[in-house]
Scaffold this active site. Structure first.
Site, PDB file in Angstrom:
ATOM      1  N   GLY A  34     -38.807  75.049 -38.533  1.00 12.83           N
ATOM      2  CA  GLY A  34     -39.776  74.948 -39.624  1.00 12.83           C
ATOM      3  C   GLY A  34     -41.178  74.811 -39.073  1.00 12.83           C
ATOM      4  CG  ASP A  89     -35.209  69.564 -37.897  1.00  8.90           C
ATOM      5  OD1 ASP A  89     -36.190  70.296 -38.181  1.00  8.90           O
ATOM      6  OD2 ASP A  89     -34.034  69.919 -38.077  1.00  8.90           O
ATOM      7  N   GLY A  90     -38.096  68.632 -38.930  1.00  5.80           N
ATOM      8  CA  GLY A  90     -38.802  68.446 -40.201  1.00  5.80           C
ATOM      9  C   GLY A  90     -37.812  68.144 -41.326  1.00  5.80           C
ATOM     10  CG  ASP A  92     -36.921  71.344 -47.004  1.00  5.97           C
ATOM     11  OD1 ASP A  92     -37.930  71.984 -46.681  1.00  5.97           O
ATOM     12  OD2 ASP A  92     -35.783  71.630 -46.590  1.00  5.97           O
ATOM     13  CE  LYS A 102     -33.327  69.198 -41.040  1.00  6.43           C
ATOM     14  NZ  LYS A 102     -34.597  69.939 -41.020  1.00  6.43           N
ATOM     15  N   GLY A 104     -34.748  74.157 -46.163  1.00  8.28           N
ATOM     16  CA  GLY A 104     -35.749  75.053 -46.751  1.00  8.28           C
ATOM     17  C   GLY A 104     -36.021  76.252 -45.859  1.00  8.28           C
ATOM     18  CD  GLU A 111     -32.912  72.554 -39.743  1.00  4.87           C
ATOM     19  OE1 GLU A 111     -34.053  72.952 -39.500  1.00  4.87           O
ATOM     20  OE2 GLU A 111     -32.513  72.332 -40.909  1.00  4.87           O
ATOM     21  CE  LYS A 129     -42.517  69.258 -46.521  1.00  6.72           C
ATOM     22  NZ  LYS A 129     -42.086  69.593 -45.184  1.00  6.72           N
TER      23      LYS A 129
END
Ligand code: 5RP
Length: 262
Positions: A34, A89-90, A92, A102, A104, A111, A129
């Site tokens: 992401g 990690d990112g 959503d 997650k 997105g 992941e 978020k």
């Protein structure tokens, strides 16, 4: 502080930059997917090339693998690494207990596997978020292409009996064709609006044949690093209950901020 980055990119960048503090020499590091995770990969790449940091990266998607290699990070598969010290990690969405939505970016399966195979998962996110209750962001569900319409109907029927406000799924598209994940699967985006019991939903939905994995990360994330558009960062640890706040000062330099097309 630079004025060239937008506030949202500044927020993502400072979160990624602060999260680098969790990475030490010799670590095996899960690399998320992401736009926020791309900042992290760039920052780690700079630490590798400029400061001599030695790490082994396990990417969570083909696109992260490509970026990691480009910025100089040694990349191996999860099976080669076996177990990871940390995954960054990112997300959503994240709630007060650091449960996440997650996927997105379509990489939820790798992941989740990578984050679960890590001593620690650190999420990096801009402040938008953060939610009281998960579900405004459509919940991604990875499904096998075979019989996906039947799977979708079963999923919607199951959702109708759960504590959610919506039960409608849409097949994710890429142009005129279905979006295909790195594993060759499809993504159904579930428009739930509000998820009352995320733990129950995550367990029940995975029982449906054809469902590979859902984008709910329950009890997986340990720490969230929240970036703000003015350069402030909050580091929230769910295990200790401690939140720390500081500010990242940075100058855009040609190396880190050059256009890598990610
Ligand atoms: C990819 C993901 C991403 O981490 C999530 O979509 C957040 O992305 P971004 O940092 O671009 O907002 O789960 O599958």
């Amino acid at each position: 502080m630079s004025s060239r980055l937008s506030p949202i990119d500044t927020a993502k960048f400072v979160a990624a930059k602060r999260a680098c503090d969790f990475v030490e020499d010799g670590m095996r590091v899960g690399l998320g997917t992401g736009s926020t995770a791309a900042w992290l990969v760039r920052c780690l790449g700079e630490m590798v090339t400029e400061d001599g940091l030695r790490i082994t990266g396990v990417p969570t998607s083909a696109r992260t693998a490509e970026l990691a290699r480009r910025v100089g990070i040694k990349v191996v598969s999860l099976d080669e690494a076996k177990w990871l010290d940390v995954t960054i990690d990112g997300a959503d969405e994240f709630d007060g207990e650091l449960n996440l939505i997650k996927g997105g970016g379509g990489a939820l399966l790798q992941e989740k596997i990578v984050a679960t195979a890590s001593d620690k998962m650190v999420v990096i996110a801009d402040q938008t978020k953060q939610v009281q209750c998960l579900g405004a962001f459509p919940l991604p569900l990875e499904v096998v292409p075979f019989g996906w319409r039947t799977t979708k109907a079963l999923v919607e029927e199951t959702l109708a009996a759960l504590d959610v406000l919506g039960d409608h799924g849409t097949l994710r598209q890429m142009g005129d064709a279905p979006y295909v994940t790195d594993e060759g699967n499809y993504i159904l985006d579930l428009h739930l609006k509000r998820i009352g019991d995320a733990r129950q939903l995550a367990l029940v939905i995975n029982q449906i044949p054809g469902v590979v994995e859902n984008g709910l990360f329950i009890d997986i994330c340990d720490i969230v690093v929240i970036g703000h558009g003015d350069g402030r960062v909050e580091v929230k640890d769910v295990n200790t209950g401690v939140t720390r706040e500081d500010r990242i000062e940075f100058m855009e330099n040609d190396n880190l901020f050059r256009d890598l097309g990610d």
